[in-house]
Design an enzyme around this catalytic site. Sequence first.
Site, mmCIF file in Angstrom:
data_model
loop_
_atom_site.group_PDB
_atom_site.id
_atom_site.type_symbol
_atom_site.label_atom_id
_atom_site.label_comp_id
_atom_site.label_asym_id
_atom_site.label_seq_id
_atom_site.Cartn_x
_atom_site.Cartn_y
_atom_site.Cartn_z
ATOM 1 N N GLU A 297 151.630 -69.214 33.600
ATOM 2 C CA GLU A 297 151.249 -70.599 34.214
ATOM 3 C C GLU A 297 150.555 -71.607 33.428
ATOM 4 O O GLU A 297 149.411 -71.726 33.155
ATOM 5 C CB GLU A 297 150.049 -70.360 35.277
ATOM 6 C CG GLU A 297 150.565 -69.260 36.617
ATOM 7 C CD GLU A 297 149.526 -69.086 37.413
ATOM 8 O OE1 GLU A 297 149.909 -68.630 38.449
ATOM 9 O OE2 GLU A 297 148.362 -68.767 37.111
ATOM 10 N N GLY A 299 149.247 -74.924 32.106
ATOM 11 C CA GLY A 299 148.907 -76.268 32.379
ATOM 12 C C GLY A 299 149.006 -77.186 31.086
ATOM 13 O O GLY A 299 149.801 -77.719 30.873
ATOM 14 N N TYR A 341 132.751 -81.181 28.321
ATOM 15 C CA TYR A 341 133.100 -80.106 27.597
ATOM 16 C C TYR A 341 132.960 -80.048 26.023
ATOM 17 O O TYR A 341 133.371 -79.126 25.316
ATOM 18 C CB TYR A 341 134.612 -79.612 27.529
ATOM 19 C CG TYR A 341 135.119 -79.391 29.249
ATOM 20 C CD1 TYR A 341 134.538 -78.653 30.084
ATOM 21 C CD2 TYR A 341 136.514 -79.901 29.490
ATOM 22 C CE1 TYR A 341 135.139 -78.514 31.462
ATOM 23 C CE2 TYR A 341 136.898 -79.573 30.708
ATOM 24 C CZ TYR A 341 136.136 -78.825 31.628
ATOM 25 O OH TYR A 341 136.650 -78.812 32.528
ATOM 26 N N CYS A 368 128.527 -96.403 31.871
ATOM 27 C CA CYS A 368 126.979 -96.544 31.882
ATOM 28 C C CYS A 368 126.587 -94.889 31.686
ATOM 29 O O CYS A 368 125.604 -94.639 32.762
ATOM 30 C CB CYS A 368 126.387 -97.495 32.923
ATOM 31 S SG CYS A 368 127.175 -98.907 32.675
ATOM 32 N N GLU A 369 126.934 -94.264 30.704
ATOM 33 C CA GLU A 369 126.302 -92.984 30.159
ATOM 34 C C GLU A 369 126.159 -93.048 28.770
ATOM 35 O O GLU A 369 127.051 -93.382 28.200
ATOM 36 C CB GLU A 369 127.256 -91.927 30.930
ATOM 37 C CG GLU A 369 127.500 -91.881 32.235
ATOM 38 C CD GLU A 369 126.203 -91.226 33.139
ATOM 39 O OE1 GLU A 369 125.542 -90.067 32.462
ATOM 40 O OE2 GLU A 369 125.906 -91.583 34.369
HETATM 41 C C1 LIG Z 1 143.889 -73.980 35.504
HETATM 42 C C2 LIG Z 1 145.067 -72.851 35.795
HETATM 43 C C3 LIG Z 1 146.072 -72.578 34.843
HETATM 44 C C4 LIG Z 1 146.353 -73.281 33.711
HETATM 45 O O1 LIG Z 1 145.320 -73.519 32.707
HETATM 46 P P1 LIG Z 1 145.544 -74.093 31.477
HETATM 47 O O2 LIG Z 1 144.309 -74.079 30.522
HETATM 48 O O3 LIG Z 1 145.807 -75.631 31.811
HETATM 49 O O4 LIG Z 1 146.873 -73.849 30.900
HETATM 50 C C5 LIG Z 1 146.793 -71.612 35.464
HETATM 51 N N1 LIG Z 1 146.457 -70.774 36.498
HETATM 52 C C6 LIG Z 1 145.545 -70.821 37.163
HETATM 53 C C7 LIG Z 1 145.455 -69.989 38.462
HETATM 54 C C8 LIG Z 1 144.686 -72.177 37.015
HETATM 55 O O5 LIG Z 1 143.814 -72.246 37.732
#
Ligand SMILES: *Cc1c(COP(=O)(O)O)cnc(C)c1O
Length: 451
Positions: A297, A299, A341, A368-369
């Site tokens: 997964e 992202g 972060y 405005c921060e």
């Molecule tokens: C956010 C998330 C990801 C992806 O995280 P990245 O840092 O963007 O790769 C994968 N799996 C789950 C369940 C997530 O919540």
Amino acid sequence: MAFDPAYASIFPRTTRVERGRLSIGGLDAQELTRDFGSPLYVFDETELRETCREYVRAFTSRHAATEVTYASKAYLSRWMAAVAAEEGIGLDIVSGGELAVALAAGFPAARCHFHGNNKSEQELREALDAGVGRIIVDNFHELEMLDRIARALGAAQPIILRVAPGVDAHTHAKTTTGTLDTKFGFPISTGAAEQAIAEAQRLKGVDLRGLHCHLGSPLFDLEPYDEANAVMLPFAAEMRRKHGLELREYSPGGGYAAQYIRERPAPSTETYAEAVVSSFKRRCAENGLPLPHLFVEPGRSLVARAGVALYTVGARKEVEGLRTWVSVDGGMADNIRPAIYDAKYEAVVVNRADDEPAETVTIAGKFCESGDLLVKDARLPHTEPGDVIALPASGAYCLTMASNYNMSLKPAVVAARDGVARLIRRRETYADLLATDAWDEPAHIAPDAAR
Ligand SMILES: *Cc1c(COP(=O)(O)O)cnc(C)c1O
């Protein structure tokens, strides 16, 4: 001086600098802001597609039964969903809204996996109606609700259980998710995960396919993936003995790092794939488990590099001996990551991309921060109002976390490819800000109208 080659792995691979002018996907960055306005997010389609292909190749060449499911919370639009569909990538969604966007793009629901720690009954119904491929069940409340909805529809919904393995991924406290003290998933150590497996095996409305964990992100180290597999796969074997669980599917989540700054390169896709798959295979063998279907997964690592944010310089403030502030026309409303972060970015002046740095400035947003800044202590050539600054690696978790703070207008987004720019999101207008304002509606609203 030439454009610093250390930027090559942060900007999209189609990025060129000629006579000091930076182009992406064959398009001059400053001219893009002239045509589409500023701030502007540019996605390089070639970069995105190449990264998708790298992921699929890196994982399936090591374990053919792998599916790459992109965590769409990093960035989602109909264009993004369409590219993912064409590249054979699945989608992780975490809300009814993400599902709606995916479906609007014609993305196949069967390749959507629905995650999240507090899915509503309405969202689960929408997901089942659409035919979502997997629900990643996070807690007992959800398990019971889903079972009831699915039984009423007369079919068993394929599910995967989100497990909290109790592994600390040593990332930012706000982005670690695999420890015991997390809101996500069934912990192993308290017995909750075992209880959930036993219950899911009994329920008629769900078809338990396997287990999932996600440690957090970004994980620059590879060891946490093996640490998680070293907990999850022995646990799966134990559950097979005790509860007859056949682990048909398994996911060690995502969290692969993206490179944001020159000093902090990220492991390559190949490196991650080798670490994740070899550990997965070894731990399955050690525990006598046949190799299940694997879901990975990514992202941020799939989209970060494809996106470049462009801002226009405005005001300048010099505090003698302390700091020079250069303010731009965006900031925390379109990219809140530095504020929450301490995320770091590089900055390049697009019309003078090979000029020697002349000064150290802090690039501030316009909101405005005091915490609204984009890059602290950036080394830049001297800038004038009207100059355009590019922040590379802005494809992930910027636009999807964007707000209308200060009633600002969310920026336009273009996809660039082979010298052609395509608008994929128009800039918001004041009318958009007012579109949901219901002040002049009748005071006593029928319950239906309020939805
Ligand atoms: C956010 C998330 C990801 C992806 O995280 P990245 O840092 O963007 O790769 C994968 N799996 C789950 C369940 C997530 O919540």
